[in-house]
Write a protein that holds these residues in place. Structure first.
Motif, short mmCIF file in Angstrom:
data_model
loop_
_atom_site.label_atom_id
_atom_site.label_comp_id
_atom_site.label_asym_id
_atom_site.label_seq_id
_atom_site.Cartn_x
_atom_site.Cartn_y
_atom_site.Cartn_z
N CYS A 225 23.78 -12.89 19.72
CA CYS A 225 23.64 -14.36 19.82
C CYS A 225 24.19 -15.10 18.61
N GLY A 226 24.03 -14.52 17.42
CA GLY A 226 24.53 -15.15 16.19
C GLY A 226 23.64 -16.25 15.65
N CYS A 230 18.19 -13.07 19.51
CA CYS A 230 18.09 -11.74 20.13
C CYS A 230 17.48 -10.69 19.20
N LEU A 231 17.44 -10.95 17.92
CA LEU A 231 16.92 -10.05 16.88
C LEU A 231 17.68 -8.72 16.80
N CYS A 233 20.37 -8.06 15.08
CA CYS A 233 21.16 -7.86 13.86
C CYS A 233 20.28 -7.56 12.66
N CYS A 250 22.38 -12.70 10.97
CA CYS A 250 22.95 -13.97 11.43
C CYS A 250 22.26 -15.19 10.86
S1 FES Z 1 22.60 -11.79 16.42
FE1 FES Z 1 20.92 -12.41 17.61
S2 FES Z 1 19.34 -12.55 16.12
FE2 FES Z 1 21.08 -12.13 14.94
#
Ligand code: FES
Ligand SMILES: Cc1cc2nc3c(=O)[nH]c(=O)nc-3n(C[C@H](O)[C@H](O)[C@H](O)COP(=O)(O)OP(=O)(O)OC[C@H]3O[C@@H](n4cnc5c(N)ncnc54)[C@H](O)[C@@H]3O)c2cc1C
Length: 263
Positions: A225-226, A230-231, A233, A250
């Motif tokens: 997601c960036g 989504c957690l 990364c 992110c």
């Molecule tokens: S890419 Fe989704 S929380 Fe960091």
């Protein structure tokens, strides 16, 4: 942070499998800071579904443009490399926390391979050069063939760039941490700002700890997601530093103080 359809103004090869992409993105250029990144969707359809993260290599508020330097490693970057002038790409940014360059006597930028990407935007935006005793730029790569065109991307007047290659075909025969040991005199208060592959960053962080040099590292991770949803990364952080054991590249980064990362 903005989501825009950014027109491709230019896409040019820099070296084998490495491209420079210039996009019309005035809102992102206006808000950008060194070390931040954007998420780019290589296609408007469903394959690949997810956008890909890229550091801001450079940007111009005046021209309303942002520049990405990328290496082709898979499907998304392969499609980007085939894109042509005039096409529009969905871009979200600027995202994340960049380099903190507020307090330093001398700075040393340390980059490895395509990890030099954010160092141009950073070098151009360091406070007036005479605010520092010295600005050193140390770059490492596998070979001269790989490193020479990347080093050219950092061709800024007055900036002395020192190079190291694994095979000795350009600059020092060895790794970029050798350059740090040779160049960074111990009588100065250095701030190290680094970006590159994880093993290099680990070695840089280790050397900085040994010498008491404060050090920031720009980390990479696979991102869906960036923006902290989504957690996916997560990276480990030492216990007791207030981050409950994990940081998210992110939103907490991509630039971290090396002491916040559990190497
Ligand atoms: S890419 Fe989704 S929380 Fe960091
Ligand atoms: C904050 C951030 C900034 C980045 N900046 C740049 C940049 O300026 N220039 C650049 O060339 N690349 C950069 N990357 C890496 C870039 O995002 C990946 O190379 C890209 O997402 C690969 O997409 P793909 O579809 O071509 O590869 P895929 O087909 O998805 O994967 C191909 C290979 O690349 C690996 N990979 C995929 N995503 C990443 C990732 N995020 N990090 C490391 N390896 C990955 C996969 O494990 C696989 O081995 C950055 C990554 C992050 C997290």
């Amino acid at each position: 942070m903005k989501q825009i359809d950014a027109e491709i103004l230019k896409i040019e090869p820099v070296a084998k499998d490495i491209f420079r992409l210039t996009l019309k993105a005035p809102d992102i250029a206006e808000a950008a800071a060194p070390g931040q990144f954007v998420m780019i969707r290589p296609v408007s359809g469903f394959d690949p579904l997810l956008p890909r993260p890229f550091s801001l290599h450079d940007w111009s508020e005046k021209q309303g443009t942002i520049v990405i330097l990328f290496r082709v490693v898979g499907k998304g970057t392969g499609i980007l490399a085939q894109s042509r002038h005039g096409r529009k790409l969905q871009v979200v940014g600027p995202l994340g926390k960049g380099f903190d360059i507020t307090s330093a006597e001398s700075v040393c930028l340390v980059g490895g391979g395509i990890g030099i990407a954010p160092l141009l935007g950073l070098a151009k935006r360091l406070p007036e050069a005479d605010a520092y005793n010295e600005i050193a730029v140390l770059l490492g790569g596998a070979s001269g063939e790989e490193l020479a065109p990347l080093a050219e991307c950092l061709d800024i007047p007055g900036l002395a760039v020192r190079l190291a290659t694994d095979d000795g075909t350009l600059g020092h025969h060895g790794v970029v941490t050798d350059l740090m040991e040779n160049h960074m005199t111990r009588d100065r208060d250095w701030l190290v700002l680094s970006c590159g592959p994880m093993p290099m960053l680990k070695a840089v962080a280790h050397l900085c700890r040994k010498n008491g040099w404060p050090c920031q590292v720009s980390l990479e991770s696979v991102m869906a997601c960036g923006m902290g949803v989504c957690l996916g990364c997560a990276v480990k952080s030492p216990a007791g530093n207030g981050h409950e054991g994990y940081l998210h590249v992110c939103k907490d980064g991509p630039v971290f103080w090396e002491s916040d990362v559990a190497w």
